[in-house]
Design a protein around this motif. Structure first.
Motif, PDB file in Angstrom:
ATOM      1  N   PHE A 109      -4.597  -0.789   3.028  1.00  0.00           N
ATOM      2  CA  PHE A 109      -5.258   0.427   3.537  1.00  0.00           C
ATOM      3  C   PHE A 109      -4.349   1.175   4.516  1.00  0.00           C
ATOM      4  CE2 PHE A 109      -7.711   2.244   7.093  1.00  0.00           C
ATOM      5  CZ  PHE A 109      -8.319   3.298   6.424  1.00  0.00           C
ATOM      6  N   GLY A 127       0.814  -1.207   0.000  1.00  0.00           N
ATOM      7  CA  GLY A 127       0.000   0.000   0.000  1.00  0.00           C
ATOM      8  C   GLY A 127       0.847   1.257   0.000  1.00  0.00           C
ATOM      9  N   VAL A 143      -5.559  -6.851   2.457  1.00  0.00           N
ATOM     10  CA  VAL A 143      -6.289  -5.632   2.087  1.00  0.00           C
ATOM     11  C   VAL A 143      -6.216  -4.608   3.220  1.00  0.00           C
ATOM     12  CG1 VAL A 143      -8.570  -4.678   1.567  1.00  0.00           C
ATOM     13  CG2 VAL A 143      -7.824  -6.806   0.483  1.00  0.00           C
ATOM     14  N   THR A 148      -7.558   0.655  -1.557  1.00  0.00           N
ATOM     15  CA  THR A 148      -8.059  -0.492  -0.802  1.00  0.00           C
ATOM     16  C   THR A 148      -9.087  -1.269  -1.615  1.00  0.00           C
ATOM     17  OG1 THR A 148      -7.722   0.733   1.269  1.00  0.00           O
ATOM     18  CG2 THR A 148      -9.139  -1.216   1.366  1.00  0.00           C
TER      19      THR A 148
END
Length: 212
Positions: free
Chosen positions: A157, A14, A153, A52
């Motif tokens: 984020f 991310g 996931v 996300t």
């Protein structure tokens, strides 16, 4: 222990996907300088939510969503390109004032900033392609069970949000050392860069339409 490792991988992914300076990064910097760190962060936070969403598609391997995105890539590029050009013109024409910045509360248009970041990232099909490529390179995606995919996931984020928080706070730390002239130059440079991104997206859309 395995979930912690997957979470750390998600955070790194991310952070890495959010970090390259693109349209959202430029807007985050500019809005932090004009309206404060919260405005800049919420602009980036919108992008983090979009990251996300796309990360979830890549992690869970949702074939229907992937097919839809690939099938409508030209439309996304067209909408995103037009949106970028509109933002570019507004950015280029804005004349900053240090006194106005200091008087402007951080609460000004948080939602607008969030929606800008969210919309620009969602209309960029390169984001989902980047996730798919990186997930494949790391051997992630199809091999994950539901818990691992959810953990990954969550990591995406957190990593993306961490980058936008770091960028907005870092820019805010030097905010009051920048003159009106420098801010005006930043507006012009940002506007030109956003316009270039927008024209590139429109060019890609035109190529897709011509090849259809």
């Amino acid at each position: 222990m395995e979930e912690i490792w997957v979470l750390l991988q998600g955070i790194v992914l991310g952070f890495a996907i959010a970090a390259p300076v693109g349209p959202i990064g430029l807007l985050c910097i500019r809005r932090t300088l004009h309206h404060g760190p919260l405005m800049g962060f919420f602009t980036g936070f919108g992008a983090a939510i979009a990251d996300t969403f796309y990360g979830a598609i890549a992690a869970f391997g949702v074939s229907t969503a992937l097919s839809f995105l690939r099938g409508h890539e030209t439309a996304f590029q067209l909408v995103g390109g037009i949106f970028l050009l509109v933002v570019a013109v507004r950015t280029y024409r804005q004349h900053p004032s240090t006194q106005e910045q200091e008087a402007a509360p951080d609460t000004k248009s948080w939602f607008t900033g969030f929606m800008t970041g969210l919309s620009l990232t969602l209309t960029n099909p390169a984001t989902i392609m980047a996730f798919i490529a990186i997930f494949a390179g790391f051997g992630l995606g199809g091999t994950l069970d539901r818990l691992e995919a959810s953990t990954l996931v969550l990591g995406v984020f957190l990593g993306s949000s961490l980058w936008w928080l770091t960028l907005s706070m870092g820019v805010a730390a030097v905010r009051h050392r920048i003159s009106d002239r420098a801010l005006a130059m930043l507006n012009h440079c940002t506007g030109l860069a956003l316009g270039a991104f927008g024209l590139w997206a429109l060019g890609m859309a035109a190529t897709g339409i011509a090849g259809a």
